[in-house]
Design an enzyme around this catalytic site. Structure first.
Site, PDB file in Angstrom:
ATOM      1  N   TYR A 169      -3.817  15.456 -10.650  1.00 39.77           N
ATOM      2  CA  TYR A 169      -3.122  14.365 -11.340  1.00 39.77           C
ATOM      3  C   TYR A 169      -1.961  14.910 -12.168  1.00 39.77           C
ATOM      4  O   TYR A 169      -0.832  14.390 -12.105  1.00 39.77           O
ATOM      5  CB  TYR A 169      -4.116  13.623 -12.227  1.00 39.77           C
ATOM      6  CG  TYR A 169      -3.519  12.511 -13.057  1.00 39.77           C
ATOM      7  CD1 TYR A 169      -3.274  11.272 -12.504  1.00 39.77           C
ATOM      8  CD2 TYR A 169      -3.204  12.714 -14.401  1.00 39.77           C
ATOM      9  CE1 TYR A 169      -2.721  10.242 -13.269  1.00 39.77           C
ATOM     10  CE2 TYR A 169      -2.663  11.704 -15.174  1.00 39.77           C
ATOM     11  CZ  TYR A 169      -2.420  10.466 -14.598  1.00 39.77           C
ATOM     12  OH  TYR A 169      -1.874   9.470 -15.368  1.00 39.77           O
ATOM     13  N   THR A 227      -7.616   1.547 -20.257  1.00 37.19           N
ATOM     14  CA  THR A 227      -7.628   0.908 -18.946  1.00 37.19           C
ATOM     15  C   THR A 227      -8.816   1.444 -18.177  1.00 37.19           C
ATOM     16  O   THR A 227      -9.577   2.282 -18.683  1.00 37.19           O
ATOM     17  CB  THR A 227      -6.340   1.241 -18.167  1.00 37.19           C
ATOM     18  OG1 THR A 227      -6.282   2.675 -17.963  1.00 37.19           O
ATOM     19  CG2 THR A 227      -5.099   0.799 -18.924  1.00 37.19           C
ATOM     20  N   ASN A 287       4.431   1.945 -10.802  1.00 37.15           N
ATOM     21  CA  ASN A 287       3.294   2.087 -11.710  1.00 37.15           C
ATOM     22  C   ASN A 287       2.022   2.580 -11.015  1.00 37.15           C
ATOM     23  O   ASN A 287       1.198   3.248 -11.641  1.00 37.15           O
ATOM     24  CB  ASN A 287       3.018   0.743 -12.383  1.00 37.15           C
ATOM     25  CG  ASN A 287       1.694   0.715 -13.110  1.00 37.15           C
ATOM     26  OD1 ASN A 287       1.537   1.308 -14.177  1.00 37.15           O
ATOM     27  ND2 ASN A 287       0.711   0.026 -12.525  1.00 37.15           N
ATOM     28  N   ASP A 329       0.860  -1.180   0.000  1.00 38.95           N
ATOM     29  CA  ASP A 329       0.000   0.000   0.000  1.00 38.95           C
ATOM     30  C   ASP A 329       0.897   1.231   0.000  1.00 38.95           C
ATOM     31  O   ASP A 329       1.565   1.527   1.003  1.00 38.95           O
ATOM     32  CB  ASP A 329      -0.909  -0.019   1.229  1.00 38.95           C
ATOM     33  CG  ASP A 329      -1.879   1.162   1.262  1.00 38.95           C
ATOM     34  OD1 ASP A 329      -1.714   2.104   0.457  1.00 38.95           O
ATOM     35  OD2 ASP A 329      -2.793   1.144   2.094  1.00 38.95           O
ATOM     36  N   LYS A 366       2.136  14.220 -11.623  1.00 37.24           N
ATOM     37  CA  LYS A 366       2.964  13.552 -12.625  1.00 37.24           C
ATOM     38  C   LYS A 366       4.136  14.440 -13.075  1.00 37.24           C
ATOM     39  O   LYS A 366       5.206  13.919 -13.428  1.00 37.24           O
ATOM     40  CB  LYS A 366       2.106  13.137 -13.827  1.00 37.24           C
ATOM     41  CG  LYS A 366       1.110  12.030 -13.502  1.00 37.24           C
ATOM     42  CD  LYS A 366       1.807  10.766 -12.999  1.00 37.24           C
ATOM     43  CE  LYS A 366       0.860   9.607 -12.829  1.00 37.24           C
ATOM     44  NZ  LYS A 366       1.524   8.360 -12.404  1.00 37.24           N
TER      45      LYS A 366
END
Length: 230
Positions: A155, A188, A85, A58, A159
Site C-alpha cells: 500500500y 472508514t 479515490n 472497475d 501511494k
C-alpha cells in the site's frame, strides 16, 4: 455555486469518496459516483442530495474503464473534475520481507495503474472543460519526506507511486490542475473505528481542490489545504 460543473469520483460508494460526492452534490454539482458494485453504489446514491448518478467503473478492467468513458461522454459535454479515490489495502501489518508479489501486484493494479488508466481514458472529456482538475488520493504512508514506514509495504509503495504519477500528469498537462492529497487517518472501513479524523475532515481538501483552489496550484501533495513534502 457550481455553475453547472461536473465531477467523477471513483470508489465512491462509501467512505471518503462518498463524502466527496455528498459535498459536491450539496454545492449543486452534477456528480458521477464511480463504483465497481452497482447495487452498493445505488444504495449509496439513494442517501445523497442533489444530482448524483452511478457510473459502473472497475479500475482493474480496462474494458470497464473504456465503457465508462463512452457512457459518460454520451451524457455530458465536459468533465471538470476527476477524483481518483478508489484504492485497496491488502497487506496491513505485513513486512516487505514477506510481502507476496501477488498482493503487491494487485495493490499497484488498483492504487497506481487504476488512476493512470482512468485519467487517460477521461482525458478527452477533461480537455473540454474550461478549467480541468485531477485529484489523486495518496497517503502519508507513502510519503518519502519523513521516511517510509514499515507498515503495509505494498500500500505504501503504491501511494508513493501515486505522487510520482501526479507529478508526471501535472508536467504533461500544463493547462490542468493535477494534485494529490493525503486525507489523513480517517474513520472508514479501511481506516478503522480508532482513526482520529472524520470522513468530513478527510474529504475537505479534496473538495477544496475541486471547487475553490487556485487553478495554478498543480503538481503538489496537500494535506489540510496546505502543500506538504512528498
Amino acid at each position: 455555486m457550481s455553475e453547472g460543473r461536473t465531477a467523477l469520483v471513483t470508489g465512491a460508494n462509501r467512505g471518503i469518496g462518498l463524502e466527496v460526492v455528498r459535498q459536491l452534490a450539496t454545492r449543486g454539482w452534477r456528480v458521477f459516483l464511480g463504483a465497481r458494485d452497482v447495487a452498493k453504489a445505488e444504495d449509496a446514491e439513494a442517501s445523497l442530495p442533489g444530482e448524483v448518478e452511478v457510473l459502473r467503473l472497475d479500475l482493474t478492467d480496462p474494458a470497464s474503464i473504456s465503457l465508462a468513458a463512452r457512457d459518460l461522454s454520451a451524457q455530458i459535454q465536459a468533465l471538470d473534475v476527476l477524483v481518483n479515490n478508489a484504492g485497496i489495502l491488502e497487506d496491513g501489518d505485513s513486512s516487505v520481507l514477506t510481502l507476496s508479489p501477488e498482493i503487491a501486484r494487485a495493490t499497484f493494479e488498483t492504487n497506481t495503474l487504476g488512476p493512470l488508466r482512468v485519467t487517460q481514458a477521461f482525458l478527452p472529456l477533461l480537455r473540454k472543460s474550461a478549467a480541468p482538475r485531477v485529484i489523486n488520493i495518496a497517503s502519508g504512508a507513502g510519503q518519502l519526506g519523513g521516511g517510509l514506514q514499515s507498515w503495509a509495504p505494498a500500500y505504501s509503495m503504491s501511494k508513493t507511486a501515486v505522487n510520482a504519477l501526479t507529478q508526471q500528469f501535472a508536467a504533461a498537462l500544463p493547462n490542468f490542475a493535477v494534485n494529490s492529497v493525503c486525507p489523513g487517518w480517517v474513520r472508514t472501513d479501511m481506516g478503522g473505528a480508532n482513526a482520529p479524523r472524520s470522513v468530513e475532515q478527510g474529504a475537505d481538501t479534496i473538495v477544496w481542490l475541486a471547487a475553490e483552489a487556485p487553478h495554478n496550484l498543480t503538481g503538489k501533495f496537500l494535506k489540510d489545504r496546505h502543500v506538504i513534502d512528498w
